[in-house]
Structure formats: C-alpha cells, structure tokens
Design a protein around this motif. Structure first.
Motif, PDB file in Angstrom:
ATOM      1  N   SER A 216     -14.081  20.316   4.553  1.00 18.93           N
ATOM      2  CA  SER A 216     -15.084  20.513   3.503  1.00 18.93           C
ATOM      3  C   SER A 216     -16.061  20.755   2.950  1.00 18.93           C
ATOM      4  CB  SER A 216     -15.941  19.300   4.276  1.00 18.93           C
ATOM      5  OG  SER A 216     -14.931  18.016   5.378  1.00 18.93           O
ATOM      6  N   VAL A 217     -16.710  22.100   4.210  1.00 19.43           N
ATOM      7  CA  VAL A 217     -17.793  23.166   3.362  1.00 19.43           C
ATOM      8  C   VAL A 217     -16.518  23.391   1.782  1.00 19.43           C
ATOM      9  CG1 VAL A 217     -18.762  25.311   3.710  1.00 19.43           C
ATOM     10  CG2 VAL A 217     -18.187  23.262   5.479  1.00 19.43           C
ATOM     11  N   LEU A 218     -14.747  23.946   2.164  1.00 13.42           N
ATOM     12  CA  LEU A 218     -15.189  24.424   0.634  1.00 13.42           C
ATOM     13  C   LEU A 218     -15.407  23.914  -0.575  1.00 13.42           C
ATOM     14  CD1 LEU A 218     -11.558  26.173   1.578  1.00 13.42           C
ATOM     15  CD2 LEU A 218     -14.097  27.493   1.251  1.00 13.42           C
ATOM     16  N   GLU A 219     -15.211  22.689  -0.893  1.00  9.54           N
ATOM     17  CA  GLU A 219     -15.180  21.962  -1.486  1.00  9.54           C
ATOM     18  C   GLU A 219     -17.146  21.212  -2.136  1.00  9.54           C
ATOM     19  OE1 GLU A 219     -14.489  17.724   0.359  1.00  9.54           O
ATOM     20  OE2 GLU A 219     -11.809  18.025   0.106  1.00  9.54           O
ATOM     21  N   LYS A 220     -17.721  21.226  -1.369  1.00 13.40           N
ATOM     22  CA  LYS A 220     -19.425  21.476  -0.946  1.00 13.40           C
ATOM     23  C   LYS A 220     -19.993  23.118  -2.129  1.00 13.40           C
ATOM     24  CE  LYS A 220     -20.643  17.775   1.299  1.00 13.40           C
ATOM     25  NZ  LYS A 220     -21.480  16.585   0.077  1.00 13.40           N
TER      26      LYS A 220
END
Length: 291
Positions: A216-220
């Motif tokens: 999720s962090v990488l997507e952001k």
C-alpha cells in the motif's frame, strides 16, 4: 503665393526643430535600448508589451506554484519512504518474535520497540509543509493523529490541487487516513499478541498483513512519482513558454542597435545639411550691416 524671407526662415526653423526631435528620439533609444519610452510614441507597441508582460507574470506565478507542488510531493514521498523503512523493521521484529526459542522477556523487548515504531509512524502521518498537514486532505490545519486517536474531521479524502497552467491543476496531497489508520491498527494487534503470549503461528501470520501494508505504501509512492513526472514536464513547458514570450517581448520593444546607429548617423547628416542651407537662407539684416 509670394514667398517671403520670413516664411523661409520659419520653415527652416520648424524643420530644424523636427530634426532635433528625431535625433532626440534616436538618442533615447540608444540610451535605453527600447523603441519607446512613452506609450504615446507607439500605442501598438505599448499594448503588445502589456500583453507580453502579463503572460510573463503568469508564467512566473505558475513556476512559483510548481515550487509549492514540489514541496508537497517531495515531503510526502520522504515521509512514506520512512514509513516503508519502519515497516521493514516491524517485519524483522515480527519474524524474530515468531521464533519458538523466544522467551516472554524477549517478546516484551520486541513489543517495546514496536510500540516506539508505531508512535514514529503516527508522527510521520502528521508531516507538514509550512503550517499545512500533508495527509489530511483539505483539512490541512489539523493533524492526522492527535497523540491518542486519528482525526475524524471532514475533508480527509478530498484532494488539494494547485494550478500550474491555464486550466491545469495538479493534486499535491496524498490521502493518508486509510493507509496510516490501517498500519496503526495492524501494529496495535501485533503489540497485543506479543503481550498476551500468542503462539508463533499467530505472530507469524502478521507477516502477510505487513506485506500488504508495504505494498500500500509503495502504491502511494508510485502515485506520487507519477505526479512528480508530470510536474517535471510542466516545468519544461513553462520554461519553453518563458523563452518564447521573452523573445516576443524583446522583438516588440528592444531596438536593433545597428539599425538605430545607422539612422542616427543619417539624421545627423541631414541635420547638418539643413543647418548649412539655413545659414544661406537667413540673409544678413540692415542691423547687421550697421554694426
């Protein structure tokens, strides 16, 4: 019509005055480097100059806006980078805690470190640029986490946009309430499991949740990176526009020095010739003879 001496003299003086004015204008152009110094000299040039300056001012404002956009995006990306590093450490600690050889005391030490990481991530959720919070949507004056709970104020998932060109806006914030709340709840569960003596299977099960939050962090961050690329393209576009408008302004107002110098030399020659002819036109008067 009878041409008198007075008429010849007046015409000569009028022409000399006009010649002086022309040389004065040319001299002003050489001194200032500009075609005009007053709008009345050439209204068309003056009006075009106003339009070009307006365009340049807009470009400069948009460039300042892009600087603000970069501040938001860079700060958001840096904060999420630290969140990702924190999750890697949580992953390492959970993997270590799932080891069957760990004692209750060992798990307590791991729990203490994870608690501190949880607080650190909460602080990262309150990252600011100037006096504005980055992860609270349009509610930029309130922190995401107040030290006890996550905020529930409206606007948390709304976009903050900044205009970077005529009719073009770029989203500068990252909606972080769901991300940070999800990470916080997950770490809270890990803390509980470490404290209540849960089995190694239960603790190792959190590794999947950690991996999900890392993604999720990488997507952001990928979304921020895409917007940063767009900002770079807009910067190039504005730089090109600035060069184009500056060139148009220069062509409209700046003189061609070689041309003006040539005109100045020509006008001086004409003026000197007029003076020479004028000296012959104005004949000596009776008073001159009496002297």
């Amino acid at each position: 019509m009878r041409v008198t001496q007075s008429m010849l003299s007046n015409n000569m003086l009028r022409n000399l005055s006009s010649s002086y004015n022309k040389m004065g204008d040319l001299q002003n152009q050489l001194n200032t480097g500009k075609k005009i110094t007053r709008p009345s000299q050439d209204p068309v040039v003056a009006i075009k100059g106003i339009g070009y300056r307006t365009d340049l001012n807009k470009v400069e404002q948009y460039q300042r806006n892009l600087g603000e956009v970069n501040n938001w995006l860079d700060s958001s990306d840096d904060a999420l980078d630290h969140v990702g590093q924190a999750l890697i450490r949580v992953q390492e600690l959970v993997t270590d805690a799932a080891n069957g050889s760990k004692t209750a005391e060992d798990r307590q030490k791991i729990q203490v470190e994870i608690t501190q990481i949880r607080k650190q991530i909460q602080d990262l959720g309150n990252t600011k640029v100037g006096d504005k919070y980055l992860f609270t949507g349009t509610n930029t004056l309130s922190p995401l986490h107040d030290g006890t709970n996550f905020t529930a104020t409206p606007g948390l998932n709304k976009d903050v946009k900044i205009e970077v060109y005529d009719g073009v806006e770029i989203k500068v914030n990252t909606n972080g309430i769901d991300l940070f709340r999800g990470i916080d709840e997950m770490i809270g569960k890990i803390e509980t499991s470490l404290g209540d003596g849960s089995s190694e299977t239960v603790i190792s099960g959190y590794l999947t949740d950690i991996n999900t939050q890392q993604n999720s962090v990488l997507e952001k961050r990928a979304d921020i990176g895409a917007r940063q690329n767009r900002v770079e393209m807009m910067e190039n576009r504005l730089s090109s526009q600035e060069i184009i408008v500056s060139k148009q302004l220069s062509n409209n107002e700046d003189i061609d020095y070689e041309k003006v110098i040539t005109e100045m030399i020509t006008q001086e020659s004409i003026h000197n010739a007029a003076l020479s002819v004028g000296a012959r036109i104005i004949q000596p008067s009776l008073v001159d003879f009496l002297r």
